[in-house]
Write a protein that holds these residues in place. Sequence first.
Motif, PDB file in Angstrom:
ATOM      1  N   TRP A 114       0.838  -1.199   0.000  1.00 39.73           N
ATOM      2  CA  TRP A 114       0.000   0.000   0.000  1.00 39.73           C
ATOM      3  C   TRP A 114       0.879   1.258   0.000  1.00 39.73           C
ATOM      4  CZ3 TRP A 114      -5.061   0.810  -0.796  1.00 39.73           C
ATOM      5  CH2 TRP A 114      -5.618   2.029  -0.426  1.00 39.73           C
ATOM      6  N   ASN A 115       1.892   1.259   0.866  1.00 41.16           N
ATOM      7  CA  ASN A 115       2.804   2.416   0.953  1.00 41.16           C
ATOM      8  C   ASN A 115       3.538   2.655  -0.363  1.00 41.16           C
ATOM      9  OD1 ASN A 115       2.105   2.854   3.585  1.00 41.16           O
ATOM     10  ND2 ASN A 115       3.861   1.779   4.451  1.00 41.16           N
ATOM     11  N   CYS A 117       2.535   1.967  -3.373  1.00 43.92           N
ATOM     12  CA  CYS A 117       1.619   2.477  -4.399  1.00 43.92           C
ATOM     13  C   CYS A 117       1.167   3.914  -4.123  1.00 43.92           C
ATOM     14  CB  CYS A 117       0.396   1.565  -4.512  1.00 43.92           C
ATOM     15  SG  CYS A 117       0.787  -0.061  -5.202  1.00 43.92           S
ATOM     16  N   TRP A 118       1.212   4.317  -2.867  1.00 41.96           N
ATOM     17  CA  TRP A 118       0.689   5.642  -2.521  1.00 41.96           C
ATOM     18  C   TRP A 118       1.759   6.612  -2.026  1.00 41.96           C
ATOM     19  CZ3 TRP A 118      -4.036   6.920  -4.056  1.00 41.96           C
ATOM     20  CH2 TRP A 118      -4.946   5.904  -4.320  1.00 41.96           C
ATOM     21  N   SER A 119       3.024   6.190  -1.971  1.00 37.81           N
ATOM     22  CA  SER A 119       4.069   7.068  -1.439  1.00 37.81           C
ATOM     23  C   SER A 119       4.407   8.182  -2.425  1.00 37.81           C
ATOM     24  CB  SER A 119       5.332   6.267  -1.125  1.00 37.81           C
ATOM     25  OG  SER A 119       5.829   5.681  -2.301  1.00 37.81           O
ATOM     26  N   ASP A 120       4.898   9.293  -1.887  1.00 38.49           N
ATOM     27  CA  ASP A 120       5.334  10.370  -2.779  1.00 38.49           C
ATOM     28  C   ASP A 120       6.711  10.014  -3.345  1.00 38.49           C
ATOM     29  OD1 ASP A 120       7.170  10.893  -0.735  1.00 38.49           O
ATOM     30  OD2 ASP A 120       5.915  12.444   0.161  1.00 38.49           O
ATOM     31  N   ARG A 124       9.495   6.988  -2.307  1.00 37.82           N
ATOM     32  CA  ARG A 124       9.039   5.865  -3.130  1.00 37.82           C
ATOM     33  C   ARG A 124      10.066   4.740  -3.264  1.00 37.82           C
ATOM     34  NH1 ARG A 124       5.147   6.341  -8.205  1.00 37.82           N
ATOM     35  NH2 ARG A 124       3.754   6.483  -6.440  1.00 37.82           N
ATOM     36  N   LEU A 170      -3.644  -1.096  -8.405  1.00 35.02           N
ATOM     37  CA  LEU A 170      -2.925   0.013  -7.762  1.00 35.02           C
ATOM     38  C   LEU A 170      -1.560   0.254  -8.390  1.00 35.02           C
ATOM     39  CD1 LEU A 170      -3.817  -0.573  -4.004  1.00 35.02           C
ATOM     40  CD2 LEU A 170      -4.733   1.176  -5.526  1.00 35.02           C
ATOM     41  N   ALA A 174      -0.190   3.677 -10.131  1.00 39.44           N
ATOM     42  CA  ALA A 174       1.038   4.310  -9.604  1.00 39.44           C
ATOM     43  C   ALA A 174       2.205   4.253 -10.603  1.00 39.44           C
ATOM     44  CB  ALA A 174       1.449   3.628  -8.303  1.00 39.44           C
ATOM     45  N   PHE A 214      -9.928   4.188  -7.359  1.00 42.88           N
ATOM     46  CA  PHE A 214      -8.595   4.481  -6.840  1.00 42.88           C
ATOM     47  C   PHE A 214      -7.877   5.552  -7.682  1.00 42.88           C
ATOM     48  CE2 PHE A 214      -9.021   0.319  -4.644  1.00 42.88           C
ATOM     49  CZ  PHE A 214      -8.825   0.800  -3.359  1.00 42.88           C
ATOM     50  N   SER A 217      -9.043   8.715  -6.312  1.00 45.78           N
ATOM     51  CA  SER A 217      -8.388   8.961  -5.005  1.00 45.78           C
ATOM     52  C   SER A 217      -6.960   9.447  -5.191  1.00 45.78           C
ATOM     53  CB  SER A 217      -8.363   7.672  -4.180  1.00 45.78           C
ATOM     54  OG  SER A 217      -9.657   7.200  -3.962  1.00 45.78           O
ATOM     55  N   ALA A 218      -6.264   8.879  -6.188  1.00 44.45           N
ATOM     56  CA  ALA A 218      -4.859   9.242  -6.428  1.00 44.45           C
ATOM     57  C   ALA A 218      -4.718  10.668  -6.937  1.00 44.45           C
ATOM     58  CB  ALA A 218      -4.242   8.275  -7.440  1.00 44.45           C
TER      59      ALA A 218
END
Length: 220
Positions: A114-115, A117-120, A124, A170, A174, A214, A217-218
């Motif tokens: 999860w981190n 796919c969603w980290s800056d 990353r 995801l 990403a 998603f 959301s992104a």
Amino acid sequence: MASEHGEEVKVLGKWSSPFSNRVVLSLKLKGVAYKYSEEDFANKSDDLLKYNPIHKKVPVLIHKGNPLPESLVIVEYIDDTWTNNPLLPQDPYERALARFWSKTLDDKILPALWNACWSDEKGRDKAVEEALEALKILQEALKDKRFFGGETIGLVDIAANFIGYWVAILQEIAGLELLTIEKFPKLYKWSQEFVNHPVIKESLPPRDKLFAFFKASASK
């Protein structure tokens, strides 16, 4: 619609949640009839506030009027209550191992993916490295089996539904390559077997709907 025990079974869930989906998969694999109630987190239902007042989260299973939160706890309860198509092995050591891997998925492996796919951009590289390490650990646990449960889907397969289905969506959003056939051939093959299992296939949320959810959301 009542369960085979003659008592109503109700699920409070969220269509996009892999944790809610675990409960749905378990009930479908057991052939248990249930009522499903979709939750809106912006306007939580009276049932959710009543039946899970501490965490106010989904999923919640209500059976014989008794509420039960936490997806892995619910899956084990379902397996104990409806004994056909067992999800946990009979052997005590194998059962303990299944519980260990399910907990490891929630505590270590899912958060790492999860981190990633969603980290800056700043964090990353480290997040991706941790995610790949987590997938390597999981692939080693699978060994050469068709499913984590052997020839049939079990607790660990259900706990890994996020890996089997959500990750592909995801990582595409990403722009990452985490679970690929080149990097993790055995785990990738498992994911294809998992999503194409007849009961699982009909019980997963629609891919295009999940992708759009998603993606939106992104971009926020």
